[in-house]
Design an enzyme around this catalytic site. Structure first.
Site, mmCIF file in Angstrom:
data_model
loop_
_atom_site.group_PDB
_atom_site.id
_atom_site.type_symbol
_atom_site.label_atom_id
_atom_site.label_comp_id
_atom_site.label_asym_id
_atom_site.label_seq_id
_atom_site.Cartn_x
_atom_site.Cartn_y
_atom_site.Cartn_z
ATOM 1 N N ILE A 1 31.678 49.741 43.825
ATOM 2 C CA ILE A 1 30.478 48.931 43.983
ATOM 3 C C ILE A 1 30.923 47.548 44.453
ATOM 4 C CG2 ILE A 1 29.030 50.168 42.332
ATOM 5 C CD1 ILE A 1 29.775 48.234 40.188
ATOM 6 N N ASP A 2 30.011 46.826 45.076
ATOM 7 C CA ASP A 2 30.366 45.537 45.665
ATOM 8 C C ASP A 2 30.838 44.539 44.613
ATOM 9 O OD1 ASP A 2 29.586 46.446 48.177
ATOM 10 O OD2 ASP A 2 27.507 45.827 47.873
ATOM 11 N N LYS A 3 31.581 43.561 45.076
ATOM 12 C CA LYS A 3 32.092 42.507 44.195
ATOM 13 C C LYS A 3 30.988 41.880 43.360
ATOM 14 C CE LYS A 3 34.020 37.835 44.396
ATOM 15 N NZ LYS A 3 34.507 36.736 45.274
#
Length: 319
Positions: A153-155
């Site tokens: 998942i994105d930062k």
């Protein structure tokens, strides 16, 4: 389609395993690197291209280039190289472990933490923390930089994700991702008020032709389906649950923007003049469910909304 898997009688000492695929009718016309990237959802396309460049991929017994267009009934054989010795440094970084056994770890990642190292950023990531916690005992399929990482998942997205501790678990989970059989539910806060309680967006997603760092709705993109369900409405904002039917890059963010409901705090797809200032999009991976690699039983994990998310909800209720 997987035709066969061979792990014995390998001619190359640097080969981890050999996998064979038979191209199906609906896959005809794909580039070879694209075709293999679809088979190995946990491998990057650049890594696949390197294997092809190293002449470790054959089609009907012949070495082909990445741009080769596969045909129905083509037999594609790929030699997966053994992983290099891990060069990423284990770090004693606190992480919230939701569940752990001999096959998997379920982690609740905080907003702001990068999942795996990248050039110029080899420390402080979830992988660094997991390597320390597991003493290096993670699946090796994804190589040096992303050991154990099946999906990410994105930062700036918080929430739960699964990590594989061995290759058998990794292959099992990756196959479920490919089949879109994993339950993945997110919650987010967006701009605007949803008129309907339930909305399904079925629009293809691909690289933005005008900005390769962004994703966009494009006619020749990959099919992407997101089911939105309203949880709570506010003055000018909505708290929404999103269930992924597919898992494309930035899927929720792009689909929400496409129906004029960009996520609050989204630095890429959100409005530039938002009254609410956050360190990243208000998006949380809340629920994850799949068939356990060993028990073959369905398991499901949930996580609490993080503080930043709950505080924003409280603020919006006072608007």
């Amino acid at each position: 389609m997987v035709d066969n898997i061979k792990k014995e009688n390998l001619s190359d000492d640097n080969c981890e395993e050999i996998r064979e695929f038979l191209v199906e009718e609906d896959e005809e016309g794909d580039r070879l690197d694209v075709y293999l990237s679809d088979q190995f959802v946990d491998m990057s396309r650049s890594y696949i291209q390197k294997i092809i460049k190293d002449k470790k991929v054959t089609v009907n017994g012949k070495v082909e280039k990445a741009k080769y267009l596969v045909k129905e009934e083509d037999k594609v054989v790929i030699e997966i190289p053994k992983p290099k010795i891990l060069e990423v440094v284990p770090q004693d970084i606190p992480i919230e472990i939701v569940y752990e056994d001999d096959d998997i770890i379920i982690v609740n990642k905080p907003q702001g933490m990068v999942v795996h190292p990248a050039p110029g950023n080899y420390e402080g990531t979830l992988v660094n923390a997991i390597l320390y916690h597991c003493k290096g005992n993670l699946s090796s399929i994804n190589g040096v930089i992303r050991p154990g990482i099946v999906h990410r998942i994105d930062k700036d997205t918080s929430g739960i994700l699964m990590i594989a501790k061995n290759n058998n678990a990794h292959n099992c989970l990756a196959e479920q991702l490919k089949d879109h059989s994993i339950t993945r539910e997110y919650e987010f806060i967006c701009h605007g008020v949803f008129k309907e309680d339930n909305v399904t967006v079925d629009r293809p997603i691909g690289r933005n032709p005008k900005d390769r760092l962004k994703m966009a709705i494009v006619p020749n993109g990959k099919r992407a389906v997101t089911h939105f369900e309203v949880i709570e409405r506010f003055n000018g904002y909505t708290h929404v649950r999103a269930r992924l039917e597919t898992g494309r890059t930035h899927q929720i963010r792009v689909h929400a923007m496409s129906i004029n409901h960009p996520l609050v705090g989204d630095p890429v797809y959100g409005p530039k003049n938002s009254k609410i200032k956050l360190n990243g999009q208000a998006l949380h991976a809340k629920k994850l469910g799949f068939i356990h690699p060993t028990t073959k039983e369905y398991v499901e994990f949930d996580s609490e909304l993080p503080d930043y998310f709950q505080k924003l909800l409280e603020k919006l209720r006072k608007y």
